[in-house]
Motif scaffolding. Structure first.
Motif, mmCIF file in Angstrom:
data_model
loop_
_atom_site.group_PDB
_atom_site.id
_atom_site.type_symbol
_atom_site.label_atom_id
_atom_site.label_comp_id
_atom_site.label_asym_id
_atom_site.label_seq_id
_atom_site.Cartn_x
_atom_site.Cartn_y
_atom_site.Cartn_z
ATOM 1 N N ASN A 6 -15.691 -13.768 11.983
ATOM 2 C CA ASN A 6 -14.482 -12.960 11.835
ATOM 3 C C ASN A 6 -13.483 -13.608 10.891
ATOM 4 O OD1 ASN A 6 -15.041 -10.683 13.451
ATOM 5 N ND2 ASN A 6 -14.671 -11.883 15.282
ATOM 6 N N LEU A 7 -13.370 -14.925 10.943
ATOM 7 C CA LEU A 7 -12.445 -15.629 10.057
ATOM 8 C C LEU A 7 -12.875 -15.493 8.595
ATOM 9 C CD1 LEU A 7 -9.893 -17.335 10.262
ATOM 10 C CD2 LEU A 7 -11.341 -19.344 10.322
ATOM 11 N N ILE A 8 -14.153 -15.677 8.335
ATOM 12 C CA ILE A 8 -14.665 -15.501 6.973
ATOM 13 C C ILE A 8 -14.487 -14.048 6.532
ATOM 14 C CG2 ILE A 8 -16.747 -15.574 5.544
ATOM 15 C CD1 ILE A 8 -17.667 -17.929 7.309
ATOM 16 N N TRP A 9 -14.737 -13.124 7.449
ATOM 17 C CA TRP A 9 -14.573 -11.696 7.168
ATOM 18 C C TRP A 9 -13.129 -11.393 6.750
ATOM 19 C CZ3 TRP A 9 -17.576 -7.448 6.790
ATOM 20 C CH2 TRP A 9 -16.956 -6.206 6.862
ATOM 21 N N LEU A 10 -12.162 -11.937 7.493
ATOM 22 C CA LEU A 10 -10.754 -11.698 7.165
ATOM 23 C C LEU A 10 -10.389 -12.245 5.786
ATOM 24 C CD1 LEU A 10 -8.833 -12.417 10.474
ATOM 25 C CD2 LEU A 10 -9.089 -10.248 9.319
ATOM 26 N N ILE A 11 -10.864 -13.438 5.492
ATOM 27 C CA ILE A 11 -10.518 -14.080 4.218
ATOM 28 C C ILE A 11 -11.088 -13.299 3.034
ATOM 29 C CG2 ILE A 11 -10.889 -16.144 2.817
ATOM 30 C CD1 ILE A 11 -10.784 -17.743 5.470
ATOM 31 N N PHE A 12 -12.300 -12.801 3.170
ATOM 32 C CA PHE A 12 -12.972 -12.153 2.043
ATOM 33 C C PHE A 12 -12.933 -10.628 2.110
ATOM 34 C CE2 PHE A 12 -14.932 -16.378 2.023
ATOM 35 C CZ PHE A 12 -14.636 -16.735 0.723
ATOM 36 N N GLY A 13 -11.817 -10.065 2.519
ATOM 37 C CA GLY A 13 -11.626 -8.629 2.377
ATOM 38 C C GLY A 13 -11.463 -7.831 3.646
ATOM 39 N N GLY A 14 -11.680 -8.427 4.797
ATOM 40 C CA GLY A 14 -11.560 -7.668 6.037
ATOM 41 C C GLY A 14 -10.154 -7.186 6.298
ATOM 42 N N ILE A 15 -9.186 -8.013 5.966
ATOM 43 C CA ILE A 15 -7.795 -7.622 6.208
ATOM 44 C C ILE A 15 -7.390 -6.474 5.284
ATOM 45 C CG2 ILE A 15 -6.594 -9.212 4.663
ATOM 46 C CD1 ILE A 15 -4.785 -9.791 7.148
ATOM 47 N N ILE A 16 -7.908 -6.469 4.060
ATOM 48 C CA ILE A 16 -7.609 -5.374 3.133
ATOM 49 C C ILE A 16 -8.235 -4.075 3.630
ATOM 50 C CG2 ILE A 16 -8.008 -4.531 0.783
ATOM 51 C CD1 ILE A 16 -7.872 -7.484 -0.100
ATOM 52 N N GLY A 17 -9.480 -4.152 4.097
ATOM 53 C CA GLY A 17 -10.137 -2.964 4.639
ATOM 54 C C GLY A 17 -9.417 -2.411 5.851
ATOM 55 N N ALA A 18 -8.959 -3.296 6.734
ATOM 56 C CA ALA A 18 -8.233 -2.848 7.925
ATOM 57 C C ALA A 18 -6.917 -2.184 7.534
ATOM 58 C CB ALA A 18 -7.992 -4.028 8.859
ATOM 59 N N ILE A 19 -6.235 -2.750 6.547
ATOM 60 C CA ILE A 19 -4.968 -2.156 6.094
ATOM 61 C C ILE A 19 -5.222 -0.776 5.489
ATOM 62 C CG2 ILE A 19 -3.136 -2.375 4.358
ATOM 63 C CD1 ILE A 19 -3.208 -5.416 4.914
ATOM 64 N N LEU A 20 -6.292 -0.634 4.718
ATOM 65 C CA LEU A 20 -6.602 0.664 4.121
ATOM 66 C C LEU A 20 -6.917 1.718 5.182
ATOM 67 C CD1 LEU A 20 -8.703 -0.452 1.029
ATOM 68 C CD2 LEU A 20 -6.368 0.446 1.048
ATOM 69 N N TRP A 21 -7.693 1.339 6.194
ATOM 70 C CA TRP A 21 -7.976 2.278 7.285
ATOM 71 C C TRP A 21 -6.689 2.631 8.028
ATOM 72 C CZ3 TRP A 21 -11.866 5.333 8.606
ATOM 73 C CH2 TRP A 21 -13.137 5.070 8.096
ATOM 74 N N PHE A 22 -5.802 1.648 8.230
ATOM 75 C CA PHE A 22 -4.549 1.889 8.928
ATOM 76 C C PHE A 22 -3.650 2.832 8.130
ATOM 77 C CE2 PHE A 22 -0.211 0.866 10.261
ATOM 78 C CZ PHE A 22 -0.346 0.993 11.639
ATOM 79 N N VAL A 23 -3.566 2.630 6.818
ATOM 80 C CA VAL A 23 -2.762 3.511 5.960
ATOM 81 C C VAL A 23 -3.340 4.926 5.961
ATOM 82 C CG1 VAL A 23 -2.067 3.932 3.570
ATOM 83 C CG2 VAL A 23 -1.846 1.653 4.544
ATOM 84 N N ALA A 24 -4.667 5.038 5.931
ATOM 85 C CA ALA A 24 -5.292 6.367 6.018
ATOM 86 C C ALA A 24 -4.917 7.047 7.329
ATOM 87 C CB ALA A 24 -6.803 6.239 5.894
ATOM 88 N N GLY A 25 -4.876 6.282 8.419
ATOM 89 C CA GLY A 25 -4.454 6.836 9.704
ATOM 90 C C GLY A 25 -3.010 7.301 9.678
ATOM 91 N N LEU A 26 -2.149 6.527 9.041
ATOM 92 C CA LEU A 26 -0.744 6.930 8.926
ATOM 93 C C LEU A 26 -0.600 8.209 8.116
ATOM 94 C CD1 LEU A 26 1.092 3.544 8.295
ATOM 95 C CD2 LEU A 26 1.110 4.925 10.375
ATOM 96 N N VAL A 27 -1.345 8.318 7.026
ATOM 97 C CA VAL A 27 -1.286 9.519 6.195
ATOM 98 C C VAL A 27 -1.774 10.730 6.978
ATOM 99 C CG1 VAL A 27 -2.284 10.628 4.152
ATOM 100 C CG2 VAL A 27 -1.453 8.287 4.019
ATOM 101 N N LEU A 28 -2.837 10.565 7.734
ATOM 102 C CA LEU A 28 -3.358 11.675 8.523
ATOM 103 C C LEU A 28 -2.414 12.064 9.660
ATOM 104 C CD1 LEU A 28 -7.126 10.738 8.649
ATOM 105 C CD2 LEU A 28 -6.151 12.792 7.634
ATOM 106 N N CYS A 29 -1.660 11.118 10.183
ATOM 107 C CA CYS A 29 -0.752 11.407 11.290
ATOM 108 C C CYS A 29 0.540 12.085 10.839
ATOM 109 C CB CYS A 29 -0.422 10.127 12.056
ATOM 110 S SG CYS A 29 -1.762 9.591 13.122
ATOM 111 N N VAL A 30 0.719 12.289 9.545
ATOM 112 C CA VAL A 30 1.927 12.962 9.054
ATOM 113 C C VAL A 30 1.974 14.392 9.575
ATOM 114 C CG1 VAL A 30 3.056 13.829 6.963
ATOM 115 C CG2 VAL A 30 2.202 11.495 7.041
ATOM 116 N N THR A 31 0.827 15.060 9.629
ATOM 117 C CA THR A 31 0.792 16.423 10.141
ATOM 118 C C THR A 31 0.311 16.422 11.585
ATOM 119 O OG1 THR A 31 -1.487 16.797 9.459
ATOM 120 C CG2 THR A 31 0.232 17.300 7.854
ATOM 121 N N ILE A 32 0.669 17.425 12.306
ATOM 122 C CA ILE A 32 0.243 17.529 13.707
ATOM 123 C C ILE A 32 -1.263 17.719 13.787
ATOM 124 C CG2 ILE A 32 0.409 18.967 15.778
ATOM 125 C CD1 ILE A 32 3.344 19.449 15.023
ATOM 126 N N VAL A 33 -1.824 18.472 12.872
ATOM 127 C CA VAL A 33 -3.269 18.732 12.877
ATOM 128 C C VAL A 33 -4.060 17.455 12.618
ATOM 129 C CG1 VAL A 33 -5.100 20.038 11.718
ATOM 130 C CG2 VAL A 33 -2.887 21.107 12.139
#
Length: 122
Positions: A6-33
């Motif tokens: 997990n530590l190696i995963w975070l260093i080499f891109g895991g944190i960026i991937g998690a942030i992108l998924w989180f931002v996608a979730g925020l964008v989708l949560c803008v509408t009720i649907v």
């Protein structure tokens, strides 16, 4: 071993991937649907942040989950699954990349059918 992976995963891109998924979730949560779809993105972002030692169990959804999975698959899921599948196969070319490729294959499963899927510790 999971902690080191997990530590190696975070260093080499895991944190960026998690942030992108989180931002996608925020964008989708803008509408009720989009809120149910955004919540699934948040679930996937937590898995992308710390994937080693976790297992995805698919199934366990009702009629509503089936309908939401079909909508997810048509509009969003297949692109994400293909993305993770390609990255996973690229990682699996080398011996060192196989554990990371297997994690991307796990994400591809979850990207296809997120509703009703459970993420549990191994």
């Amino acid at each position: 071993m999971n902690f080191i992976g997990n530590l190696i995963w975070l260093i080499f891109g895991g944190i960026i991937g998690a942030i992108l998924w989180f931002v996608a979730g925020l964008v989708l949560c803008v509408t009720i649907v989009g809120i149910p779809f955004g919540l699934q993105c948040f679930k996937i972002s937590l898995l992308v942040l710390w994937p080693f030692g976790k297992e995805v169990i698919l199934g366990g959804f009702g009629v509503g989950g089936l309908l939401l999975n079909i909508l997810w698959l048509v509009f969003l899921g297949w692109e994400l699954a293909v993305h993770h599948l390609i990255i996973g196969l690229i990682f699996c070319i080398t011996i060192v990349g196989i554990p990371f490729g297997l994690q991307h294959l796990k994400f591809a499963q979850l990207a296809l059918i997120p509703f009703g899927a459970k993420i549990v510790d191994k």
